[in-house]
Scaffold this motif. Structure first.
Motif, PDB file in Angstrom:
ATOM      1  N   SER A   1      -6.254  10.799  -6.169  1.00  0.00           N
ATOM      2  CA  SER A   1      -6.360  11.842  -5.152  1.00  0.00           C
ATOM      3  C   SER A   1      -5.388  11.627  -3.992  1.00  0.00           C
ATOM      4  O   SER A   1      -5.534  12.230  -2.938  1.00  0.00           O
ATOM      5  N   CYS A   2      -4.376  10.769  -4.211  1.00  0.00           N
ATOM      6  CA  CYS A   2      -3.315  10.575  -3.215  1.00  0.00           C
ATOM      7  C   CYS A   2      -2.650  11.927  -2.931  1.00  0.00           C
ATOM      8  O   CYS A   2      -2.247  12.637  -3.851  1.00  0.00           O
ATOM      9  N   ALA A   3      -2.551  12.277  -1.649  1.00  0.00           N
ATOM     10  CA  ALA A   3      -2.050  13.609  -1.279  1.00  0.00           C
ATOM     11  C   ALA A   3      -0.656  13.883  -1.842  1.00  0.00           C
ATOM     12  O   ALA A   3      -0.361  14.996  -2.276  1.00  0.00           O
ATOM     13  N   ALA A   4       0.203  12.852  -1.857  1.00  0.00           N
ATOM     14  CA  ALA A   4       1.564  13.051  -2.361  1.00  0.00           C
ATOM     15  C   ALA A   4       1.538  13.422  -3.835  1.00  0.00           C
ATOM     16  O   ALA A   4       2.296  14.266  -4.299  1.00  0.00           O
ATOM     17  N   GLN A   5       0.627  12.776  -4.571  1.00  0.00           N
ATOM     18  CA  GLN A   5       0.548  13.068  -6.000  1.00  0.00           C
ATOM     19  C   GLN A   5      -0.093  14.418  -6.260  1.00  0.00           C
ATOM     20  O   GLN A   5       0.354  15.178  -7.107  1.00  0.00           O
ATOM     21  N   VAL A   6      -1.168  14.699  -5.523  1.00  0.00           N
ATOM     22  CA  VAL A   6      -1.834  15.987  -5.697  1.00  0.00           C
ATOM     23  C   VAL A   6      -0.836  17.103  -5.411  1.00  0.00           C
ATOM     24  O   VAL A   6      -0.718  18.066  -6.168  1.00  0.00           O
TER      25      VAL A   6
ATOM     26  N   ARG B   1       3.633   2.028  -8.731  1.00  0.00           N
ATOM     27  CA  ARG B   1       2.924   3.303  -8.646  1.00  0.00           C
ATOM     28  C   ARG B   1       1.735   3.258  -7.700  1.00  0.00           C
ATOM     29  O   ARG B   1       1.065   2.241  -7.580  1.00  0.00           O
ATOM     30  N   CYS B   2       1.479   4.414  -7.097  1.00  0.00           N
ATOM     31  CA  CYS B   2       0.214   4.615  -6.408  1.00  0.00           C
ATOM     32  C   CYS B   2      -0.743   5.123  -7.474  1.00  0.00           C
ATOM     33  O   CYS B   2      -0.474   6.116  -8.132  1.00  0.00           O
ATOM     34  N   ILE B   3      -1.854   4.389  -7.698  1.00  0.00           N
ATOM     35  CA  ILE B   3      -2.740   4.790  -8.798  1.00  0.00           C
ATOM     36  C   ILE B   3      -3.980   5.512  -8.293  1.00  0.00           C
ATOM     37  O   ILE B   3      -4.934   5.716  -9.028  1.00  0.00           O
TER      38      ILE B   3
ATOM     39  N   VAL C   1       0.833  -1.206   0.000  1.00  0.00           N
ATOM     40  CA  VAL C   1       0.000   0.000   0.000  1.00  0.00           C
ATOM     41  C   VAL C   1       0.863   1.248   0.000  1.00  0.00           C
ATOM     42  O   VAL C   1       2.007   1.244   0.441  1.00  0.00           O
ATOM     43  N   CYS C   2       0.286   2.324  -0.526  1.00  0.00           N
ATOM     44  CA  CYS C   2       0.980   3.601  -0.624  1.00  0.00           C
ATOM     45  C   CYS C   2       1.276   4.146   0.778  1.00  0.00           C
ATOM     46  O   CYS C   2       0.379   4.204   1.616  1.00  0.00           O
ATOM     47  N   PRO C   3       2.533   4.545   1.036  1.00  0.00           N
ATOM     48  CA  PRO C   3       2.880   5.041   2.367  1.00  0.00           C
ATOM     49  C   PRO C   3       2.187   6.365   2.689  1.00  0.00           C
ATOM     50  O   PRO C   3       2.159   6.779   3.840  1.00  0.00           O
ATOM     51  N   VAL C   4       1.633   7.029   1.680  1.00  0.00           N
ATOM     52  CA  VAL C   4       0.996   8.323   1.926  1.00  0.00           C
ATOM     53  C   VAL C   4      -0.519   8.190   2.076  1.00  0.00           C
ATOM     54  O   VAL C   4      -1.108   8.664   3.034  1.00  0.00           O
ATOM     55  N   CYS C   5      -1.169   7.501   1.105  1.00  0.00           N
ATOM     56  CA  CYS C   5      -2.633   7.475   1.137  1.00  0.00           C
ATOM     57  C   CYS C   5      -3.197   6.127   1.583  1.00  0.00           C
ATOM     58  O   CYS C   5      -4.395   6.018   1.837  1.00  0.00           O
ATOM     59  N   GLY C   6      -2.344   5.101   1.652  1.00  0.00           N
ATOM     60  CA  GLY C   6      -2.818   3.814   2.136  1.00  0.00           C
ATOM     61  C   GLY C   6      -3.562   2.975   1.108  1.00  0.00           C
ATOM     62  O   GLY C   6      -3.997   1.871   1.399  1.00  0.00           O
TER      63      GLY C   6
HETATM   64 ZN   LIG Z   1      -0.870   7.220  -2.594  1.00  0.00          ZN
END
Ligand SMILES: [Zn+2]
Length: 683
Positions: free
Chosen positions: A442-447, A437-439, A419-424
């Motif tokens: 709206s993942c905060a790191a990507q935004v 990739r985190c897909i 899981v993504c360390p930022v958005c889970g």
């Molecule tokens: Zn993410």
């Protein structure tokens, strides 16, 4: 027995196949980053290692060979958009050597061939740059070409003209032979790269890691105005056909070049007492290395007197009159404190090693990139490990390997999380790709990453919306998508940390001012894969409006001069994807309206509004000349043949474009007919 072997073979194959596919995709990705973004992410040694592995697998499994494989391309990485130039003599590279013994062997071979007891040599620092061939006619610079595959290179004259240390006119006009050809190295100083990175950081753009790769990428950029802002430098190392100038030795050639206003390699030395003097000089220069303002990868040793060059000759690969002594890469050990996962704006998850601070090549190293999960697994780097780190021309060092004997018992194998360390949300890694990739869009790191890029100076240029403000907006929940920025109100932000009445007003004003930025900036801002500034300009110039581009298919995007199928695919994929469409609709609804870009310069002429494709070699016109003539008559040169093409201009060995034109019934012209058409003769 035989059956069991067969079974074993079959069992191993899918894994090999998968690895080959992975390697190709990884290498292509690096190639694209190298060419399209001029910003490679791995050091050359690692790029070479990937290529070597792929080559070995293809050799062992011939059925896996494919004409599309990156191993099938010779010479430097692919480039688009430049005319090809044949070198007047092949640009060969010298043999490499790594120790004094090899230098003595070299000297012995030379002395045997020319029957001399002591051979005078010239020792020159080899700057860590990229080769460039210059041609002067009547003292004026007329052509600059990259090394390419050694026989033909790219015509980068316009880019080379922006380099201060490439003389546009040779001093002593009239004193020079009609043609002067000079070869040398284009490079960036550490300070030059630092200057560039300051600008990049301010704008929230990527940091360039490697001076040599950045110089190489810059030299091959399509946008000369960007090249002009970068502090490239040039040092000559060879005067071609020295006999034309009455120059009899390399030492005299350097003097000749200095006289003609070139900056010759610093610390060059004439060693009249033979190879032992050369070896002492090499040691001296190696000790100087840390204090030099630019990267060097060694010392080039050349026989001084040109009269011997013919009898020494060349092998198929390299001349025998010289040799390149390579400095060893700088290496140190340190300890990995932790492995951290960074999530970028594209969702790519990159493992980064934080290490105990250690001094290396003039900087203090605190972190090293581990690139991707495969890389960590291959090197088996663990938290607590003692590792070798190395810098080979790179600003960011990389981990060469682990000192296994010093591994603490408690060290656990690194596992890429699910899981993504930022958005889970769950992470994704397609089979043939190396990037995890985190897909979650709206993942905060990507935004956060996308928003910083969107607002950066080369993109929407939103005053007041830098990295820290973006952080605040994202953490406070005011910006879940880029479009939310355009819905911000004064009262939303005035009470946030870092804001007051005036700064809140300024930010709102900055955001409003960006609503109608030109289409090219908007396209760049969207962060579509492979669409940097240059590509965005090409797209905006070709399609004019966002509506037109949104409707375009892959074929018509790929037909834009300078845009290849990979970029076209990525662009069309973005505009047809659910996420891409939703983002655009959201931005438009929030009041963003990119200003249309006027298509090209509308010149009134015999070819106004016509789209032409050039293919093959024309009898008299160079490709660039034909292009200029067509544009001068109001026409447009595109790279791919489609139904929208008006004419195909075909020269010698035209290739598949001619066949396609014939299939589609598009009129084909020769050079003569094109000239007539431009002159207004009609067709
Ligand atoms: Zn993410």
């Amino acid at each position: 027995m035989i059956d069991r072997n067969k079974e074993a073979l079959l069992a191993v194959k899918p894994a090999v196949k998968k690895r080959v596919k992975q390697l190709r995709s990884e290498i292509e990705e690096h190639n694209r980053r190298y060419f399209v973004d001029a910003d490679p992410v791995i050091p050359d040694v690692e790029y070479d290692a990937l290529m070597d592995e792929l080559r070995a697998l293809e050799e062992a499994n011939p059925e896996l060979r494919s004409p599309d494989s990156p191993t099938m391309r010779v010479g430097e990485r692919p480039s688009e958009g430049f005319a090809q130039v044949e070198h007047s003599a092949p640009m060969l590279s010298l043999d490499n050597t790594y120790n004094a013994e090899d230098l003595r062997d070299f000297d012995e071979r030379v002395r045997k061939l020319i029957d001399l007891d002591t051979v005078p040599y010239v020792a020159e620092l080899k700057l860590d740059g990229v080769g460039l061939a210059l041609r002067y006619e009547q003292g004026r610079l007329v052509l600059a070409a990259t090394r390419g595959n050694g026989r033909t290179g790219d015509d980068v004259t316009r880019n080379a003209e922006t380099i201060d240390t490439v003389p546009k006119m040779l001093r002593g006009d009239g004193r020079h032979a009609p043609v002067v050809e000079v070869r040398g190295e284009v490079y960036l100083t550490y300070e030059g790269l630092a200057q560039m990175n300051e600008g990049q950081e301010e704008r929230g753009d990527r940091i360039f890691a490697n001076p040599r790769n950045t110089a190489a990428g810059t030299l091959k950029m399509l946008d000369t105005s960007v090249v002009a802002t970068r502090p490239l430098q040039f040092v000559p190392f060879q005067l071609l056909f020295p006999e034309r100038h009455g120059v009899l030795s390399q030492w005299k050639a350097l003097a000749y070049l200095r006289e003609a206003t070139f900056t010759i390699p610093p610390h060059s030395r004439l060693c009249t007492r033979g190879i032992e003097e050369v070896i002492a000089t090499v040691e001296e220069l190696q000790n100087l290395r840390d204090s030099l303002p630019f990267g060097t990868d060694g010392v080039v040793v050349k026989v001084n007197e040109f009269e011997w060059y013919d009898s020494l000759g060349t092998t198929s690969k390299s001349p025998r009159w010289g040799i390149a002594y390579k400095f060893p890469a700088e290496r140190k050990t340190t300890r990995v404190e932790s492995i951290f996962l960074s999530v970028g704006r594209t969702g790519a998850v990159t493992p980064i090693a934080f290490v105990e601070p250690v001094g290396l090549a003039g900087t203090v190293v605190r972190r090293a990139s581990l690139h991707n999960a495969d890389e960590v697994a291959r090197k088996d780097v663990r938290e607590g490990d003692t590792v070798w780190i190395e810098k080979s021309g790179d600003i960011i060092p990389y981990i060469v390997g682990v000192v296994k004997e010093e591994r603490p018992k408690s060290a656990k194998k690194f596992v890429m999380p699910d899981v993504c360390p930022v958005c889970g949300e769950a992470l994704d890694r397609p089979d043939e790709e190396v990037v995890t990739r985190c897909i979650n869009p709206s993942c905060a790191a990507q935004v956060r990453g996308r928003m910083i890029h969107f607002a950066s100076r080369n993109a929407m240029d939103i005053d007041g919306l830098g990295a820290k403000v973006v952080d605040t907006l994202v953490t406070e929940g005011f910006a879940k998508s880029i479009a939310d920025v355009y819905r911000l109100k004064h009262e939303d932000i005035v009470n946030l940390e870092r804001f007051a009445e005036k700064s809140a007003d300024n930010l709102i004003a900055g955001i409003d001012a960006s609503r109608n930025r030109p289409l090219d900036r908007f396209l760049h801002a969207l962060g579509i894969r492979h669409v940097g500034r240059t590509v965005a300009e090409l797209l905006a110039g070709a399609f004019g409006t966002l509506e037109a581009l949104r409707k375009a298919d892959v074929e018509s995007v790929a037909a834009v001069e300078g845009i290849g199928p990979v970029i076209a695919d990525s662009v069309v994929h973005f505009f047809s994807s659910e996420g891409g469409r939703a983002l655009l609709d959201d931005l438009l609804a929030a009041g963003v309206a990119p200003a249309p870009v006027v298509r090209g310069e509308s010149v009134d002429g015999a070819l106004s509004g016509k789209r032409l494709v050039l293919t093959g070699t024309l009898p008299t016109w160079k490709r660039s000349e034909a292009k200029r003539a067509i544009e001068g008559a109001g026409g447009k040169v595109v790279s791919g043949v489609s139904k929208a093409t008006d004419y195909v201009v075909a020269g010698e060995s035209p290739g598949s474009k001619l066949a396609k034109a014939e299939k589609l019934g598009i009129p084909v012209l020769g050079e003569g007919e094109l000239m007539e058409l431009i002159a207004g003769g009609g067709a």
